[in-house]
Design a protein around this motif. Structure first.
Motif, PDB file in Angstrom:
ATOM      1  N   TRP A  47       0.839  -1.196   0.000  1.00 37.05           N
ATOM      2  CA  TRP A  47       0.000   0.000   0.000  1.00 37.05           C
ATOM      3  C   TRP A  47       0.871   1.241   0.000  1.00 37.05           C
ATOM      4  CZ3 TRP A  47      -2.420   0.818   5.474  1.00 37.05           C
ATOM      5  CH2 TRP A  47      -1.460   0.479   6.465  1.00 37.05           C
ATOM      6  N   VAL A  48       0.451   2.277  -0.777  1.00 34.70           N
ATOM      7  CA  VAL A  48       1.229   3.486  -0.983  1.00 34.70           C
ATOM      8  C   VAL A  48       0.361   4.679  -0.642  1.00 34.70           C
ATOM      9  CG1 VAL A  48       2.499   4.908  -2.616  1.00 34.70           C
ATOM     10  CG2 VAL A  48       2.587   2.406  -2.802  1.00 34.70           C
ATOM     11  N   ILE A  49       0.910   5.664   0.151  1.00 32.82           N
ATOM     12  CA  ILE A  49       0.192   6.871   0.539  1.00 32.82           C
ATOM     13  C   ILE A  49       0.966   8.050  -0.016  1.00 32.82           C
ATOM     14  CG2 ILE A  49      -0.687   8.251   2.459  1.00 32.82           C
ATOM     15  CD1 ILE A  49      -0.631   5.680   4.133  1.00 32.82           C
ATOM     16  N   PRO A  50       0.400   8.877  -0.900  1.00 29.48           N
ATOM     17  CA  PRO A  50       1.104  10.034  -1.450  1.00 29.48           C
ATOM     18  C   PRO A  50       1.317  11.098  -0.397  1.00 29.48           C
ATOM     19  CG  PRO A  50      -1.168  10.023  -2.179  1.00 29.48           C
ATOM     20  CD  PRO A  50      -0.980   8.734  -1.456  1.00 29.48           C
ATOM     21  N   PRO A  51       2.327  12.073  -0.607  1.00 26.66           N
ATOM     22  CA  PRO A  51       2.589  13.132   0.375  1.00 26.66           C
ATOM     23  C   PRO A  51       1.346  13.965   0.651  1.00 26.66           C
ATOM     24  CG  PRO A  51       4.331  13.038  -1.253  1.00 26.66           C
ATOM     25  CD  PRO A  51       3.236  12.151  -1.758  1.00 26.66           C
ATOM     26  N   ILE A  52       1.285  14.431   1.883  1.00 22.24           N
ATOM     27  CA  ILE A  52       0.150  15.230   2.337  1.00 22.24           C
ATOM     28  C   ILE A  52       0.687  16.608   2.671  1.00 22.24           C
ATOM     29  CG2 ILE A  52      -1.664  15.452   4.061  1.00 22.24           C
ATOM     30  CD1 ILE A  52      -1.352  12.395   4.465  1.00 22.24           C
ATOM     31  N   SER A  53       0.110  17.680   2.143  1.00 19.48           N
ATOM     32  CA  SER A  53       0.529  19.060   2.385  1.00 19.48           C
ATOM     33  C   SER A  53      -0.396  19.702   3.386  1.00 19.48           C
ATOM     34  CB  SER A  53       0.522  19.864   1.084  1.00 19.48           C
ATOM     35  OG  SER A  53       1.435  19.310   0.162  1.00 19.48           O
ATOM     36  N   VAL A  54       0.208  20.485   4.264  1.00 27.36           N
ATOM     37  CA  VAL A  54      -0.565  21.216   5.256  1.00 27.36           C
ATOM     38  C   VAL A  54       0.131  22.555   5.501  1.00 27.36           C
ATOM     39  CG1 VAL A  54       0.663  20.133   7.165  1.00 27.36           C
ATOM     40  CG2 VAL A  54      -1.579  21.167   7.577  1.00 27.36           C
ATOM     41  N   SER A  55      -0.606  23.651   5.626  1.00 28.58           N
ATOM     42  CA  SER A  55      -0.050  24.987   5.778  1.00 28.58           C
ATOM     43  C   SER A  55       0.474  25.191   7.204  1.00 28.58           C
ATOM     44  CB  SER A  55      -1.111  26.030   5.430  1.00 28.58           C
ATOM     45  OG  SER A  55      -0.601  27.320   5.656  1.00 28.58           O
ATOM     46  N   GLU A  56       1.617  25.954   7.266  1.00 31.78           N
ATOM     47  CA  GLU A  56       2.121  26.300   8.594  1.00 31.78           C
ATOM     48  C   GLU A  56       1.193  27.320   9.241  1.00 31.78           C
ATOM     49  OE1 GLU A  56       5.762  28.478   8.777  1.00 31.78           O
ATOM     50  OE2 GLU A  56       5.403  29.551   6.903  1.00 31.78           O
ATOM     51  N   ASN A  57       1.264  27.408  10.545  1.00 35.55           N
ATOM     52  CA  ASN A  57       0.494  28.366  11.333  1.00 35.55           C
ATOM     53  C   ASN A  57      -1.018  28.076  11.283  1.00 35.55           C
ATOM     54  OD1 ASN A  57       2.889  29.852  11.919  1.00 35.55           O
ATOM     55  ND2 ASN A  57       2.714  30.862   9.922  1.00 35.55           N
ATOM     56  N   HIS A  58      -1.408  26.784  11.025  1.00 35.71           N
ATOM     57  CA  HIS A  58      -2.847  26.429  10.997  1.00 35.71           C
ATOM     58  C   HIS A  58      -3.404  26.544  12.408  1.00 35.71           C
ATOM     59  CE1 HIS A  58      -6.312  24.687   8.887  1.00 35.71           C
ATOM     60  NE2 HIS A  58      -6.549  23.963   9.999  1.00 35.71           N
ATOM     61  N   LYS A  59      -4.581  27.227  12.523  1.00 37.89           N
ATOM     62  CA  LYS A  59      -5.103  27.566  13.841  1.00 37.89           C
ATOM     63  C   LYS A  59      -6.140  26.575  14.345  1.00 37.89           C
ATOM     64  CE  LYS A  59      -2.609  31.283  13.834  1.00 37.89           C
ATOM     65  NZ  LYS A  59      -1.396  31.357  14.697  1.00 37.89           N
ATOM     66  N   ARG A  60      -6.946  25.951  13.460  1.00 40.23           N
ATOM     67  CA  ARG A  60      -8.043  25.081  13.924  1.00 40.23           C
ATOM     68  C   ARG A  60      -7.495  23.694  14.207  1.00 40.23           C
ATOM     69  NH1 ARG A  60     -12.538  25.468   9.454  1.00 40.23           N
ATOM     70  NH2 ARG A  60     -10.646  25.242   8.166  1.00 40.23           N
ATOM     71  N   LEU A  61      -7.410  23.404  15.471  1.00 38.31           N
ATOM     72  CA  LEU A  61      -6.822  22.155  15.902  1.00 38.31           C
ATOM     73  C   LEU A  61      -7.800  21.414  16.821  1.00 38.31           C
ATOM     74  CD1 LEU A  61      -3.246  23.493  16.752  1.00 38.31           C
ATOM     75  CD2 LEU A  61      -3.967  22.373  14.652  1.00 38.31           C
ATOM     76  N   PRO A  62      -7.825  20.075  16.826  1.00 43.26           N
ATOM     77  CA  PRO A  62      -7.062  19.205  15.939  1.00 43.26           C
ATOM     78  C   PRO A  62      -7.635  19.249  14.524  1.00 43.26           C
ATOM     79  CG  PRO A  62      -8.470  17.890  17.330  1.00 43.26           C
ATOM     80  CD  PRO A  62      -8.649  19.299  17.798  1.00 43.26           C
ATOM     81  N   TYR A  63      -6.791  19.024  13.587  1.00 38.52           N
ATOM     82  CA  TYR A  63      -7.166  19.135  12.169  1.00 38.52           C
ATOM     83  C   TYR A  63      -6.890  17.799  11.506  1.00 38.52           C
ATOM     84  CZ  TYR A  63      -7.011  20.692   7.301  1.00 38.52           C
ATOM     85  OH  TYR A  63      -7.225  20.824   5.954  1.00 38.52           O
ATOM     86  N   PRO A  64      -7.972  17.149  10.874  1.00 43.55           N
ATOM     87  CA  PRO A  64      -7.778  15.851  10.216  1.00 43.55           C
ATOM     88  C   PRO A  64      -6.968  16.019   8.928  1.00 43.55           C
ATOM     89  CG  PRO A  64     -10.025  16.588   9.896  1.00 43.55           C
ATOM     90  CD  PRO A  64      -9.416  17.576  10.825  1.00 43.55           C
ATOM     91  N   LEU A  65      -5.978  15.157   8.794  1.00 46.33           N
ATOM     92  CA  LEU A  65      -5.099  15.246   7.629  1.00 46.33           C
ATOM     93  C   LEU A  65      -5.420  14.147   6.610  1.00 46.33           C
ATOM     94  CD1 LEU A  65      -1.643  15.930   9.332  1.00 46.33           C
ATOM     95  CD2 LEU A  65      -3.189  17.583   8.273  1.00 46.33           C
ATOM     96  N   VAL A  66      -5.589  12.891   7.043  1.00 48.59           N
ATOM     97  CA  VAL A  66      -5.762  11.770   6.131  1.00 48.59           C
ATOM     98  C   VAL A  66      -6.331  10.593   6.916  1.00 48.59           C
ATOM     99  CG1 VAL A  66      -3.485  10.781   6.510  1.00 48.59           C
ATOM    100  CG2 VAL A  66      -4.583  10.459   4.298  1.00 48.59           C
ATOM    101  N   GLN A  67      -6.913   9.619   6.180  1.00 48.40           N
ATOM    102  CA  GLN A  67      -7.394   8.375   6.776  1.00 48.40           C
ATOM    103  C   GLN A  67      -6.799   7.222   6.008  1.00 48.40           C
ATOM    104  OE1 GLN A  67     -11.669   7.815   6.721  1.00 48.40           O
ATOM    105  NE2 GLN A  67     -11.578   6.078   8.146  1.00 48.40           N
ATOM    106  N   ILE A  68      -6.277   6.280   6.730  1.00 47.51           N
ATOM    107  CA  ILE A  68      -5.724   5.089   6.098  1.00 47.51           C
ATOM    108  C   ILE A  68      -6.612   3.900   6.433  1.00 47.51           C
ATOM    109  CG2 ILE A  68      -3.373   5.989   6.125  1.00 47.51           C
ATOM    110  CD1 ILE A  68      -2.830   4.336   8.592  1.00 47.51           C
ATOM    111  N   LYS A  69      -6.631   2.881   5.527  1.00 45.93           N
ATOM    112  CA  LYS A  69      -7.550   1.739   5.720  1.00 45.93           C
ATOM    113  C   LYS A  69      -6.955   0.507   5.065  1.00 45.93           C
ATOM    114  CE  LYS A  69     -12.430   0.463   5.299  1.00 45.93           C
ATOM    115  NZ  LYS A  69     -13.760   0.867   4.804  1.00 45.93           N
ATOM    116  N   SER A  70      -7.102  -0.632   5.714  1.00 50.17           N
ATOM    117  CA  SER A  70      -6.647  -1.902   5.174  1.00 50.17           C
ATOM    118  C   SER A  70      -7.856  -2.763   4.839  1.00 50.17           C
ATOM    119  CB  SER A  70      -5.752  -2.628   6.176  1.00 50.17           C
ATOM    120  OG  SER A  70      -5.424  -3.901   5.700  1.00 50.17           O
ATOM    121  N   ASP A  71      -7.788  -3.549   3.783  1.00 43.63           N
ATOM    122  CA  ASP A  71      -8.888  -4.421   3.370  1.00 43.63           C
ATOM    123  C   ASP A  71      -8.660  -5.861   3.776  1.00 43.63           C
ATOM    124  OD1 ASP A  71      -6.782  -4.963   1.776  1.00 43.63           O
ATOM    125  OD2 ASP A  71      -7.846  -4.774  -0.131  1.00 43.63           O
TER     126      ASP A  71
END
Length: 785
Positions: A47-71
């Motif tokens: 399984w391969v997950i591509p890079p995830i970009s997120v801006s610095e100084n993000h204020k709304r926390l916690p902030y969901p970035l990605v979800q991973i799942k196995s079949d």
């Protein structure tokens, strides 16, 4: 709609054997890692997950970035986890994951300038802890924001540029940095000058920050320093900004010539002095003080042909200081009019507004003072022959008075004359000797005598001059050379030895000494027939035999002459001993040949000396021994007294007679007190006889009475000598004591005058000729003529 799409994609994935997440869902983005179904000839990918970009100084926390799942397992039976920086490594707690749903959350504000990306590891396990999928990388990239202002590398930039520099001349460079991403406009910097005054003389390159001149008109004498305000902005000049200062200093060039503050200067100077300052010449120069462009250099153009004046520059004030370096003479010139020029040490720029040098006139008036007399020749050197008689003229050491406009009289006196040899006339300076100078004077150095004469005027106060009189004492040839040494020895064979080396000395100094000339006296012709004399060098000659001569003493006459003018000659006697030599050319012992013709003491003189010595002994010994005899006891016998004073006995140890037990000896008291022994001789019996001679049995003559007057002393001595020679019981006065006498008939002879006087036969003393030079005199006395 989303739910239907999600389910449709899930059914499609199941039919294809894939596990997918829904892409491009921004809140939150969900990925379903999937595996391709096994197929013939193909390997299932991880399984391969591509890079995830997120801006610095993000204020709304916690902030969901990605979800991973196995079949591999149904939902709820898979446990998800992540590891790495930001999770279980510093900085901890930045990211987290829901272990049942696989959602990854951002829990803290990010700063790209600190960390620009995070690399995590994702894991999928079943409820029993077994691995369902291979661990995969999860990369989170922090997106930059323009949250950093640009910063200048220094608050103040400095630069230097020559005044009058051409447009475009480089001055300095301003530099700034930005912490934002250099690949974005957030760090795209642009430079500008906010303020520089008027006119606009400088510009800055907006990309490089280089500051350059933009037009002419830079004049240090107008503005020496410029202050610029610089600005830098990011976002290509539209973003955040920062400011700094630039200080630009103009360097001086010689674009201003110095100039005198006045056209004419007036000064006064005293005559007969030097090394004094007369006055100052003021100048002005707008160039930088202390630099070569400002420093003045003065030149006297005219009015001083003899070089009486000089001008030096005061380094602090840049003024010219006029000084007298050569004494002035009021009687010769009462005033000097000088023309002086001034210019800089550095060359003047071609565009200078004034001439290269300025000129002014300087008038110097000379003040008259009383000057010291001046000797016409100082030091005065003259010469005088040695031994000059008193009153001999030496020289006239006169002086002149420079004050010709004043009537003054000069006088003279001695200041230094260590030998008090000279006499000076006080009115004329006439110098003459007043006694004879000793050649051994310690003040005569290398033939020169130095005296100091004073000349002074009658002004008030008087001035004095000092003159040195140097007198060379000329050497006179008043001594003839002398032979050194006056005697020597030569081998009787001319071929043996190196000859006799003769030298000469002379009390006169050069050139009245060497070279010396050696010559056999021509008035004695036989000298040239028997001897030869050859010159070796300027001071030595060698004497040799022409043929073999008789051994002995030969007296020669030589003529010695020096090289003086006129030359001095002396007849010099030379005593030469001709001797028998060995092969090494050295006289053998006992082979010298001295002749009776040589100097010596005659037999009559020797007898007189011997008689005088005996007379003194006879007169002094009784006086010296009288106190001693008074202390002795006369009750003891004379024999006991003689035994106590063993110093007065002569013991024979080496004769072949009685040996050590034989103590018969001669009593020396007979020489000291003959009168006392004569009175005491009866109890002693006959005196002991000498046993060291064949005639020891002869009876001695009776004792004689002492003379009663000095007139009978000579007869007493003569009678005593005759008695001593005839008395064999005592040693004669001139005999040699015999310690190894072998008895009667011994082969050893005797030299005693006693035996020689008693014998009628002639004695042969020719053997003394072979005993060396020490017996030559005896051979001459007793040998055949």
């Amino acid at each position: 709609m989303d739910t239907v799409l999600f389910l449709a994609l899930g059914l499609l994935a199941q039919s294809l054997g894939l596990s997918l997440g829904v892409p491009r869902l921004r809140r939150p983005s969900t990925l379903f890692p999937w595996h391709r179904a096994p197929a013939a000839g193909r390997v299932r990918r991880a399984w391969v997950i591509p890079p995830i970009s997120v801006s610095e100084n993000h204020k709304r926390l916690p902030y969901p970035l990605v979800q991973i799942k196995s079949d591999k397992q149904p939902l709820g039976s898979v446990i998800y986890s992540i590891q790495g920086p930001g999770v279980d490594e510093e900085p901890r707690g930045v990211f987290s994951i829901d272990k049942f749903t696989g959602k990854v959350f951002l829990n803290a504000t990010l700063d790209r300038e600190k960390t620009d990306r995070f690399r995590l590891r994702a894991f999928a396990l079943d409820l029993g802890g077994s691995t369902l999928e291979e661990p995969t990388d999860l990369e989170i990239v922090v997106v930059d924001q323009n949250d950093n202002r640009p910063v200048f590398r220094q608050e103040v930039f400095t630069g230097r540029v020559l005044e009058g520099a051409a447009p475009g001349t480089y001055v300095t460079r301003a530099e700034a940095t930005d912490a934002d991403d250099p690949e974005t406009d957030n760090a795209a910097l642009r430079y500008s000058i906010l303020e520089q005054g008027s006119p606009q003389l400088f510009s800055i390159d907006e990309l490089t920050g280089e500051i350059r001149t933009v037009q002419v008109g830079l004049d240090r004498e107008v503005v020496a320093v410029y202050n610029l305000t610089l600005q830098v902005a990011d976002m290509s000049g539209d973003g955040l900004t920062a400011t700094a200062s630039a200080i630009i200093t103009l360097e001086d060039v010689n674009d201003n010539a110095p100039g005198f503050t006045r056209d004419e200067f007036f000064m006064e100077a005293t005559e007969a002095t030097s090394g004094v300052d007369v006055g100052r010449l003021e100048v002005e120069d707008r160039d930088l003080p202390g630099s070569p462009n400002w420093a003045a250099r003065f030149t006297i153009l005219e009015g001083d042909p003899d070089g009486h004046f000089t001008i030096r520059t005061d380094p602090k004030t840049n003024e010219g200081v006029l000084s007298v370096v050569k004494p002035l003479d009021y009687e010769r010139c009462e005033q000097y009019d000088l023309r002086v020029a001034v210019q800089n040490e550095a060359p003047l720029q071609a565009a200078a507004p004034r001439a290269e040098r300025d000129q002014a006139r300087v008038s110097v008036r000379v003040q008259d003072v009383n000057e010291a007399p001046v000797f016409q020749e100082n030091p005065l050197r003259t010469s005088l022959a040695e031994g000059a008689a008193p009153g001999t003229p030496v020289a006239t050491f006169s002086a002149r008075d420079p004050d010709t406009q004043q009537l003054q009289r000069l006088s003279y006196s001695k200041d230094y004359d260590p030998e008090d040899w000279l006499q000076v006339d006080g009115a004329t300076g006439w110098v003459q000797t007043q006694r004879v100078l000793s050649p051994a004077s310690p003040f005569l150095k290398d033939g020169w005598y130095r005296a100091i004469i004073l000349a002074y005027d009658d002004a008030s106060p008087p001035c004095t001059a000092t003159g040195t009189l140097s007198i060379e004492i000329l050497e006179v040839n008043d001594h003839a050379p002398e032979l050194s040494p006056p005697s020597g020895s030569l081998c009787s064979e001319p071929t043996q030895g190196s000859g006799l080396l003769l030298g000469a000395t002379d009390e006169d100094l050069p050139p009245h000494g060497a070279p010396f000339h050696f010559q056999l006296n021509p008035s004695i012709p036989e000298l040239a027939r028997n001897w030869s004399l050859s010159q070796i060098n300027i001071s030595h000659a060698r004497l040799r035999l022409q043929h073999q001569l008789q051994e002995g003493l030969h007296r020669l006459s030589l003529l010695l002459r020096d090289s003086g003018q006129p030359p001095q000659q002396r007849e010099q006697p030379l005593n030469v001993t001709v001797c028998r030599c060995g092969q090494d050319g050295v006289c053998l012992q006992g082979a010298a040949a001295l002749r009776a013709k040589g100097p010596g003491i005659s037999l009559g003189a020797l007898v007189i000396v011997l008689a005088t010595v005996i007379l003194l002994l006879l007169l002094t010994l009784p006086l010296a021994l009288l106190p001693r005899f008074r202390q002795q006891s006369w009750d003891k016998g004379l024999l006991q007294g003689l035994q106590d004073d063993l110093r007065d006995n002569i013991l024979n140890y080496d004769e072949q007679g009685g040996g050590e037990e034989d103590q018969d000896a001669y009593d020396i008291n007979q020489l000291r007190h003959p009168s006392e022994l004569a009175a005491l001789s009866a109890p002693l019996g006959r005196p002991p006889l000498r046993r060291d001679t064949p005639l020891s049995r002869v009876r001695p003559p009776p004792s004689r009475a002492l003379p009663t007057s000095p007139a009978d002393m000579a007869d007493f001595i003569n009678d005593g000598l005759e008695a001593a020679d005839s008395d064999l019981s005592v040693p004669p006065y001139d005999t040699a004591l015999i310690y190894d006498y072998e008895g009667d008939g011994s082969m050893a002879g005797t030299l005693s005058s006693i035996l020689s006087s008693l014998g009628d036969e002639d004695q042969d003393y020719s053997c003394l000729q072979d005993w060396g030079p020490r017996f030559a005199r005896l051979a001459d006395l007793y040998g055949p003529p």
